[in-house]
Design a protein around this motif. Structure first.
Motif, PDB file in Angstrom:
ATOM      1  N   ALA A 105     -17.858  42.897  61.151  1.00 27.84           N
ATOM      2  CA  ALA A 105     -17.896  41.686  60.341  1.00 27.84           C
ATOM      3  C   ALA A 105     -19.203  40.919  60.451  1.00 27.84           C
ATOM      4  O   ALA A 105     -19.771  40.492  59.458  1.00 27.84           O
ATOM      5  N   GLY A 106     -19.715  40.707  61.676  1.00 24.09           N
ATOM      6  CA  GLY A 106     -20.948  39.958  61.856  1.00 24.09           C
ATOM      7  C   GLY A 106     -20.773  38.479  61.563  1.00 24.09           C
ATOM      8  O   GLY A 106     -19.679  37.921  61.591  1.00 24.09           O
ATOM      9  N   PHE A 107     -21.895  37.795  61.262  1.00 27.37           N
ATOM     10  CA  PHE A 107     -21.929  36.391  60.868  1.00 27.37           C
ATOM     11  C   PHE A 107     -21.187  35.476  61.846  1.00 27.37           C
ATOM     12  O   PHE A 107     -20.429  34.594  61.440  1.00 27.37           O
ATOM     13  N   GLY A 108     -21.400  35.668  63.160  1.00 27.65           N
ATOM     14  CA  GLY A 108     -20.837  34.749  64.141  1.00 27.65           C
ATOM     15  C   GLY A 108     -19.413  35.025  64.548  1.00 27.65           C
ATOM     16  O   GLY A 108     -18.876  34.313  65.408  1.00 27.65           O
ATOM     17  N   THR A 109     -18.769  36.027  63.966  1.00 28.67           N
ATOM     18  CA  THR A 109     -17.378  36.320  64.317  1.00 28.67           C
ATOM     19  C   THR A 109     -17.201  36.649  65.798  1.00 28.67           C
ATOM     20  O   THR A 109     -16.272  36.142  66.435  1.00 28.67           O
ATOM     21  N   PRO A 110     -18.052  37.491  66.419  1.00 33.09           N
ATOM     22  CA  PRO A 110     -17.852  37.810  67.837  1.00 33.09           C
ATOM     23  C   PRO A 110     -17.925  36.586  68.742  1.00 33.09           C
ATOM     24  O   PRO A 110     -17.127  36.439  69.671  1.00 33.09           O
ATOM     25  N   GLY A 111     -18.894  35.701  68.485  1.00 35.46           N
ATOM     26  CA  GLY A 111     -19.022  34.522  69.330  1.00 35.46           C
ATOM     27  C   GLY A 111     -17.797  33.645  69.288  1.00 35.46           C
ATOM     28  O   GLY A 111     -17.362  33.101  70.311  1.00 35.46           O
ATOM     29  N   ALA A 112     -17.216  33.502  68.110  1.00 32.88           N
ATOM     30  CA  ALA A 112     -16.044  32.644  67.962  1.00 32.88           C
ATOM     31  C   ALA A 112     -14.821  33.246  68.640  1.00 32.88           C
ATOM     32  O   ALA A 112     -14.091  32.550  69.371  1.00 32.88           O
ATOM     33  N   ILE A 113     -14.581  34.529  68.435  1.00 31.49           N
ATOM     34  CA  ILE A 113     -13.347  35.149  68.923  1.00 31.49           C
ATOM     35  C   ILE A 113     -13.454  35.533  70.395  1.00 31.49           C
ATOM     36  O   ILE A 113     -12.570  35.228  71.193  1.00 31.49           O
ATOM     37  N   CYS A 114     -14.544  36.184  70.772  1.00 32.69           N
ATOM     38  CA  CYS A 114     -14.653  36.700  72.146  1.00 32.69           C
ATOM     39  C   CYS A 114     -14.762  35.575  73.168  1.00 32.69           C
ATOM     40  O   CYS A 114     -14.209  35.677  74.268  1.00 32.69           O
ATOM     41  N   SER A 115     -15.478  34.508  72.838  1.00 31.37           N
ATOM     42  CA  SER A 115     -15.571  33.402  73.792  1.00 31.37           C
ATOM     43  C   SER A 115     -14.207  32.764  74.008  1.00 31.37           C
ATOM     44  O   SER A 115     -13.850  32.390  75.138  1.00 31.37           O
ATOM     45  N   ALA A 116     -13.410  32.645  72.937  1.00 32.68           N
ATOM     46  CA  ALA A 116     -12.063  32.093  73.089  1.00 32.68           C
ATOM     47  C   ALA A 116     -11.190  33.010  73.939  1.00 32.68           C
ATOM     48  O   ALA A 116     -10.394  32.550  74.765  1.00 32.68           O
ATOM     49  N   MET A 117     -11.322  34.323  73.740  1.00 33.24           N
ATOM     50  CA  MET A 117     -10.570  35.271  74.563  1.00 33.24           C
ATOM     51  C   MET A 117     -10.926  35.111  76.039  1.00 33.24           C
ATOM     52  O   MET A 117     -10.049  35.088  76.918  1.00 33.24           O
ATOM     53  N   MET A 118     -12.213  35.014  76.322  1.00 33.73           N
ATOM     54  CA  MET A 118     -12.656  34.932  77.707  1.00 33.73           C
ATOM     55  C   MET A 118     -12.223  33.624  78.364  1.00 33.73           C
ATOM     56  O   MET A 118     -11.863  33.605  79.541  1.00 33.73           O
ATOM     57  N   VAL A 177      -9.457  47.384  57.819  1.00 40.05           N
ATOM     58  CA  VAL A 177      -9.564  46.850  56.459  1.00 40.05           C
ATOM     59  C   VAL A 177     -11.023  46.680  56.049  1.00 40.05           C
ATOM     60  O   VAL A 177     -11.417  47.054  54.933  1.00 40.05           O
ATOM     61  N   VAL A 178     -11.850  46.138  56.946  1.00 38.87           N
ATOM     62  CA  VAL A 178     -13.252  45.908  56.586  1.00 38.87           C
ATOM     63  C   VAL A 178     -13.993  47.228  56.398  1.00 38.87           C
ATOM     64  O   VAL A 178     -14.851  47.344  55.508  1.00 38.87           O
ATOM     65  N   ILE A 179     -13.674  48.227  57.201  1.00 41.80           N
ATOM     66  CA  ILE A 179     -14.304  49.540  57.013  1.00 41.80           C
ATOM     67  C   ILE A 179     -13.950  50.108  55.641  1.00 41.80           C
ATOM     68  O   ILE A 179     -14.820  50.566  54.889  1.00 41.80           O
ATOM     69  N   ILE A 180     -12.668  50.073  55.302  1.00 42.57           N
ATOM     70  CA  ILE A 180     -12.241  50.561  53.984  1.00 42.57           C
ATOM     71  C   ILE A 180     -12.897  49.739  52.879  1.00 42.57           C
ATOM     72  O   ILE A 180     -13.391  50.273  51.873  1.00 42.57           O
ATOM     73  N   TRP A 181     -12.932  48.433  53.080  1.00 41.65           N
ATOM     74  CA  TRP A 181     -13.516  47.514  52.101  1.00 41.65           C
ATOM     75  C   TRP A 181     -14.978  47.859  51.827  1.00 41.65           C
ATOM     76  O   TRP A 181     -15.430  47.862  50.676  1.00 41.65           O
ATOM     77  N   THR A 182     -15.691  48.148  52.902  1.00 41.83           N
ATOM     78  CA  THR A 182     -17.127  48.399  52.769  1.00 41.83           C
ATOM     79  C   THR A 182     -17.409  49.728  52.098  1.00 41.83           C
ATOM     80  O   THR A 182     -18.231  49.814  51.161  1.00 41.83           O
ATOM     81  N   ALA A 214     -11.927  40.220  52.654  1.00 44.28           N
ATOM     82  CA  ALA A 214     -11.348  41.370  53.347  1.00 44.28           C
ATOM     83  C   ALA A 214     -10.629  40.925  54.619  1.00 44.28           C
ATOM     84  O   ALA A 214      -9.537  41.416  54.943  1.00 44.28           O
ATOM     85  N   ILE A 215     -11.231  39.984  55.335  1.00 46.81           N
ATOM     86  CA  ILE A 215     -10.587  39.475  56.554  1.00 46.81           C
ATOM     87  C   ILE A 215      -9.327  38.692  56.197  1.00 46.81           C
ATOM     88  O   ILE A 215      -8.304  38.768  56.899  1.00 46.81           O
ATOM     89  N   LEU A 216      -9.364  37.947  55.089  1.00 45.64           N
ATOM     90  CA  LEU A 216      -8.170  37.246  54.636  1.00 45.64           C
ATOM     91  C   LEU A 216      -7.062  38.234  54.291  1.00 45.64           C
ATOM     92  O   LEU A 216      -5.892  38.020  54.632  1.00 45.64           O
ATOM     93  N   VAL A 217      -7.421  39.319  53.627  1.00 42.41           N
ATOM     94  CA  VAL A 217      -6.440  40.359  53.316  1.00 42.41           C
ATOM     95  C   VAL A 217      -5.878  40.944  54.615  1.00 42.41           C
ATOM     96  O   VAL A 217      -4.685  41.276  54.701  1.00 42.41           O
ATOM     97  N   SER A 218      -6.717  41.047  55.642  1.00 37.36           N
ATOM     98  CA  SER A 218      -6.250  41.555  56.938  1.00 37.36           C
ATOM     99  C   SER A 218      -5.155  40.682  57.524  1.00 37.36           C
ATOM    100  O   SER A 218      -4.314  41.159  58.301  1.00 37.36           O
ATOM    101  N   SER A 219      -5.180  39.413  57.168  1.00 32.57           N
ATOM    102  CA  SER A 219      -4.174  38.500  57.721  1.00 32.57           C
ATOM    103  C   SER A 219      -2.781  38.773  57.159  1.00 32.57           C
ATOM    104  O   SER A 219      -1.780  38.382  57.776  1.00 32.57           O
ATOM    105  N   VAL A 220      -2.691  39.434  56.009  1.00 32.61           N
ATOM    106  CA  VAL A 220      -1.378  39.671  55.400  1.00 32.61           C
ATOM    107  C   VAL A 220      -0.522  40.596  56.259  1.00 32.61           C
ATOM    108  O   VAL A 220       0.594  40.225  56.665  1.00 32.61           O
ATOM    109  N   PRO A 221      -0.979  41.814  56.592  1.00 34.67           N
ATOM    110  CA  PRO A 221      -0.151  42.648  57.480  1.00 34.67           C
ATOM    111  C   PRO A 221       0.031  42.020  58.858  1.00 34.67           C
ATOM    112  O   PRO A 221       1.091  42.186  59.473  1.00 34.67           O
ATOM    113  N   PHE A 222      -0.980  41.301  59.325  1.00 38.01           N
ATOM    114  CA  PHE A 222      -0.827  40.656  60.627  1.00 38.01           C
ATOM    115  C   PHE A 222       0.229  39.559  60.568  1.00 38.01           C
ATOM    116  O   PHE A 222       1.034  39.396  61.497  1.00 38.01           O
TER     117      PHE A 222
END
Length: 653
Positions: free
Chosen positions: A150-163, A418-423, A467-475
């Motif tokens: 995904a890029g665009f700051g996604t890792p910083g937002a999610i991984c820091s919260a996980m840690m 989903v993002v891989i398929i999307w791309t 694509a990430i929003l679409v990912s939220s549907v099955p989740f």
């Protein structure tokens, strides 16, 4: 590259009433104009790191200063000045913040539904409860995987919260997540930065990918060791954890180099992140660092409450008691995991990692595999039994089942798929609308390149954020099946809005600043000055990328900004265009950790609002050191081992 080599301005540009970008507006001096052009950037840096202003104030101040300089020093018409600002704000919110908002919505849904608790429990019970291990598994490998997708700051937002949820200090979690979110950036979002650079420069994307694949793996190899050194120190970080750092760095670097050179720019980080993640998880099943209490992982147990939010969360807490004979980890009520837990049921050597004789216990102290793990363990070990001093209110963490593990990983795996398929199906191009910005598109003469400046906003309703929003549907379906109340989704939206309201302003201001820098011509004055140093240019080539990514927060945008300048300067000086363009991207990754856009996105997710300056002061030396390394590496490759540089028409072997 000197001003004498700048293409002449045709008379038609004046006849059409175009805004002619000036390259030496301050007294006709390139150097004087260079220093005046730096004032908006210095304003942002001083306010962030010096007076500790929140990022939205710092970026707004930098933008205001830039407006005055653009209009009164670079003589940009006010209408076009504000049109460029509007263009930047629109781009900041779509696609950039659209990606971040949807990623944070999924994250908040996972938290409120209790599925994130499952992920924490999976991590604690399937890996050693040691922050040094978690740092590499979550911060490095999993963060690289997210960046590759995904890029665009996604890792910083999610991984820091996980840690943070696994016991890390919030500032530490964000600092090291940002440091790790460097080497995966050049091939992030399935190679978009590389393909963008190739399109703008006319160079082969395979040549650029191969060249980056001969630069970045060297950094990838040593980055885990580098981070552990600063996180835990020379002894606890390097001497005790070097096998872990070697496995993580080597697995990532080798795969990144192979795919970048032999396949192309789309998959290096995605596959390297997956391989590194699985390699680390498998490795720690058989090897664990010596136990140190200061790095023991912690589980922040949720306190019971009666508010609406808690009522909508499934009753699946971490302190459940296992009645099926599965492995359990017992945690004190403070949430600490005070000693190392060996989760390998076949390991009968209890205390093999115990340096002091009073900390380590094994998990085979009884027949059903449960683990007694309390705040103090005596060194009396007889007949395979460990004497443990009791603490009040122990809590049991049971090991996740295969189904629970799948649920725990489901949000992130769904996003990846989903993002891989999307791309690869090019879904983003469906319904795309090209908006030609009024009074700006081809109304500015790009003096440095001798052409009209385009101003096109490509509105993609099916962009990566969608694509990430679409990912939220099955989740979300999984959340409901897991027992979550539909109210969770509304609560997740509200929480996401509260978290990202200031980041939206910050990113909007900083992108407006970047666009104004572009269309006023200020950034080209800075770039031209740096490119006028002759044979020292390979070192400064990395700094051009660094500067561009600091402004935009994106390697893709950095390549758009200075990629062609690197090629023009390289050919003028007699250097490799492929190497200089690639170094622009490799240098850009080093400033992503200090870009206001990424700082504000990160702090918003872990409760550090207004602390961007604190994070900046802790990351800026890492950023400067890394870009200097890239610059030196570029010089060595250009002048010492030019045979390593692929030709411009490079194709797969």
């Amino acid at each position: 590259m000197s001003t004498s080599n700048i293409p002449p301005i045709p008379a038609s540009a004046y006849e059409e009433g175009l805004f002619i970008q000036e390259l030496t507006p301050i007294g006709g001096s390139l150097v004087g104009s260079f220093f005046v052009g730096l004032i908006p950037l210095l304003t942002v840096l001083v306010m962030l790191g010096g007076i500790k202003a929140p990022a939205h104030y710092a970026s707004a101040a930098g933008l205001i200063v830039c407006i005055f300089i653009a209009i009164f020093a670079w003589h940009m018409p006010a209408q076009q000045c504000f049109e460029s600002i509007a263009n930047g704000i629109v781009f900041a919110n779509w696609p950039i913040m659209w990606i971040v908002v949807n990623a944070m919505f999924i994250y908040n849904t996972a938290v409120l539904s209790g599925i994130f608790d499952l992920f924490r429990r999976w991590m604690i019970t399937n890996t050693p409860p040691d922050q040094r291990v978690i740092l590499l598994i979550v911060g490095f490998a999993f963060g690289a995987l997210l960046e590759g997708v995904a890029g665009f700051g996604t890792p910083g937002a999610i991984c820091s919260a996980m840690m943070v949820s696994l016991g890390f200090d919030p500032a530490d979690a964000l600092v090291y997540t940002l440091v790790f979110d460097t080497v995966p950036v050049a091939f992030g979002a399935l190679g978009i930065p590389v393909t963008t650079l190739a399109t703008l420069t006319g160079l082969s994307p395979l040549a650029l990918s191969a060249m980056m694949g001969r630069q970045l793996p060297l950094m990838s190899l040593f980055l885990p060791s580098y981070a552990l050194l600063f996180f835990a120190g020379p002894r606890a970080g390097l001497l005790e954890c070097w096998p872990l750092a070697l496995i993580g760095g080597l697995s990532f670097a080798v795969i990144q180099g192979i795919f970048a050179n032999l396949v192309g720019p789309e998959l290096p980080d995605l596959i390297a992140g997956l391989v590194s993640l699985f390699s680390l998880i498998i490795f720690v099943q058989y090897w664990k660092p010596p136990y140190r209490p200061e790095f023991a992982a912690k589980v922040a147990l949720a306190e019971p409450n009666t508010d609406e939010e808690s009522n909508s969360t499934p009753n699946r807490s971490d302190n459940s008691i296992d009645t099926t004979g599965n492995e359990k980890i017992e945690v004190s009520s403070t949430g600490h995991l005070p000693q190392q837990i060996d989760n390998n049921n076949n390991d009968s050597n209890s205390g093999n990692n115990d340096n002091s004789g009073n900390n380590s216990v094994s998990n085979n102290s009884n027949n059903n595999g449960s683990i007694s793990s309390r705040s103090s363990v005596q060194s009396n070990i007889k007949n395979g039994e460990t004497t443990i001093r009791e603490v009040p209110s122990p809590v049991l963490l049971k090991k996740t089942t295969w189904l629970e593990g799948a649920i725990a990983w489901s949000p992130w795996l769904i996003i990846v798929v989903v993002v891989i398929i999307w791309t690869f199906t090019k879904a983003s191009a469906v319904g795309q609308v090209s908006v030609y910005w009024p009074n700006l598109h081809q109304r500015v003469w790009l003096t440095l390149y001798g052409k009209k400046y385009d101003a096109i906003w490509s509105f993609q309703p099916l962009a990566t954020g969608t694509a990430i929003l679409v990912s939220s549907v099955p989740f979300n379906i999984i959340v409901l099946l897991y027992g979550g109340h539909p109210r969770i989704f509304l609560q997740a939206i509200i929480r996401t809005v509260k978290q990202l309201i200031f980041p939206v302003f910050t990113v909007s201001f900083i992108m407006a600043l970047a666009y104004l820098y572009n269309y006023s011509g200020i950034v080209y004055t800075i770039g031209l000055t740096l490119s006028s140093v002759g044979r020292a240019f390979p070192f400064l080539s990395a700094w051009l990328g660094w500067l561009a990514c600091f402004l935009s927060g994106s390697d893709t945008s950095a390549n758009s900004l200075f990629g062609n300048l690197q090629v023009v300067a390289a050919r003028e000086i007699g250097l490799s265009a492929v190497l200089m363009a690639s170094t622009n991207s490799s240098g850009a990754i080093c400033s992503k950790m200090i870009s206001p856009q990424n700082l504000t996105t990160g702090v918003s997710t872990i409760g550090l609002h207004g602390k961007e300056g604190v994070i900046l002061r802790r990351t800026i030396l890492h950023s400067i050191g890394m870009v200097c390394f890239v610059g030196v590496m570029c010089c060595v490759q250009q002048y010492g081992i030019p045979g390593i540089i692929p030709p411009e028409d490079y194709s797969r072997p």
